[in-house]
Design an enzyme around this catalytic site. Structure first.
Site, mmCIF file in Angstrom:
data_model
loop_
_atom_site.group_PDB
_atom_site.id
_atom_site.type_symbol
_atom_site.label_atom_id
_atom_site.label_comp_id
_atom_site.label_asym_id
_atom_site.label_seq_id
_atom_site.Cartn_x
_atom_site.Cartn_y
_atom_site.Cartn_z
ATOM 1 N N GLU A 144 31.400 -45.577 -22.369
ATOM 2 C CA GLU A 144 30.196 -45.667 -21.543
ATOM 3 C C GLU A 144 29.908 -44.377 -20.777
ATOM 4 O OE1 GLU A 144 31.220 -47.974 -17.523
ATOM 5 O OE2 GLU A 144 31.952 -48.995 -19.310
ATOM 6 N N HIS B 137 25.863 -51.027 -28.594
ATOM 7 C CA HIS B 137 25.561 -51.292 -27.182
ATOM 8 C C HIS B 137 24.084 -51.675 -27.029
ATOM 9 C CE1 HIS B 137 29.223 -49.873 -24.771
ATOM 10 N NE2 HIS B 137 29.604 -50.046 -26.023
ATOM 11 N N ARG C 10 23.610 -45.823 -29.221
ATOM 12 C CA ARG C 10 23.596 -44.682 -28.301
ATOM 13 C C ARG C 10 23.840 -43.344 -28.997
ATOM 14 N NH1 ARG C 10 26.612 -47.399 -22.991
ATOM 15 N NH2 ARG C 10 24.740 -48.492 -22.252
ATOM 16 N N ARG D 106 21.973 -46.503 -19.386
ATOM 17 C CA ARG D 106 22.695 -45.229 -19.515
ATOM 18 C C ARG D 106 21.806 -44.150 -20.127
ATOM 19 N NH1 ARG D 106 26.425 -46.621 -15.931
ATOM 20 N NH2 ARG D 106 27.800 -48.290 -16.648
ATOM 21 N N LYS E 258 19.486 -52.756 -14.439
ATOM 22 C CA LYS E 258 20.546 -53.591 -15.008
ATOM 23 C C LYS E 258 21.821 -53.490 -14.188
ATOM 24 C CE LYS E 258 23.471 -54.287 -19.057
ATOM 25 N NZ LYS E 258 23.737 -53.941 -20.466
#
Length: 218
Positions: free
Chosen positions: A94, A121, A125, A166, A191
């Site tokens: 992450e 995810h 990503r 992210r 979130k």
């Protein structure tokens, strides 16, 4: 069992250290220092790895009690190139969006490995980071479980968040060093950190960040 009296207790809840990452990383791009308070002495959170990862790129880390300070020196905006690094984030995936964005400003090629699981995810990503950094003029090559990052001069442009918190914070981070970056949905940071836009603005209150965003939560 008969009803019992509920006993009160005081519990300290650790802050989300991964959420602190973009703020700490901003020091390397803007220059100067960023301090986070309430950092635990010991933790199982992967976000704690920022304190070892960021020095590899050129930051200095100091601790004073429960405060952690990242000193980014002159920063990328002050003409400093970050150090390249090959990073295995198999246990800290992450952190990839933040670290990948920083490595786009390094002094040489870098590779982030062990991150194939990030394809499952909120979005893929690896593809998202390669797409958005390349859209700004970068050169990021996808592999099945890694990203190969070749720094290039970046320019402003649209940054898509993919409804991924992210990715949204990484767009904001890129905009610290590159004028004219526009994140399409910064509100998706709600979130895990609903106050992200306000905290980000406050951090740059004396030196306004060139990052812009749309769809701010009101």
């Amino acid at each position: 069992m008969a009803p019992q009296t509920i006993r009160a207790d005081d519990v300290t809840i650790e802050p989300d250290l991964s959420n602190a990452g973009p703020f700490l990383a901003a020091a390397l791009l803007a220059g100067g220092t960023v301090t986070i308070e309430g950092w635990p002495d010991s933790t199982t959170q992967v976000g704690a790895e920022f304190l070892t990862l960021l020095p590899r790129l050129g930051a200095t880390v100091t601790r004073d009690g429960d405060s952690v300070t990242i000193d980014g020196g002159h920063g990328v905006r002050g003409g400093m190139a970050l150090r390249s690094a090959d990073v295995d984030l198999s246990t800290g995936g992450e952190l990839t969006p933040t670290i990948a964005t920083l490595l786009a400003f390094a002094d040489g090629p870098s590779t982030i490995t062990g991150i194939g699981h990030l394809r499952g995810h909120e979005t893929d990503r690896l593809t998202a980071l390669a797409t958005e950094l390349n859209r700004l003029g970068g050169e990021v090559i996808e592999h099945p479980d890694s990203l190969e990052i070749h720094p290039r001069p970046l320019h402003g442009g649209a940054w898509e968040a993919y409804a991924d918190h992210r990715m949204a914070t990484s767009g904001a981070l890129a905009g610290v060093a590159v004028s004219g970056v526009t994140v399409d949905d910064i509100g998706t940071t709600a979130k895990t950190l609903p106050e992200f836009p306000e905290l980000w603005r406050a951090m740059f209150a004396r030196d306004a960040t060139p990052t812009h965003w749309e769809s701010l939560p009101l």
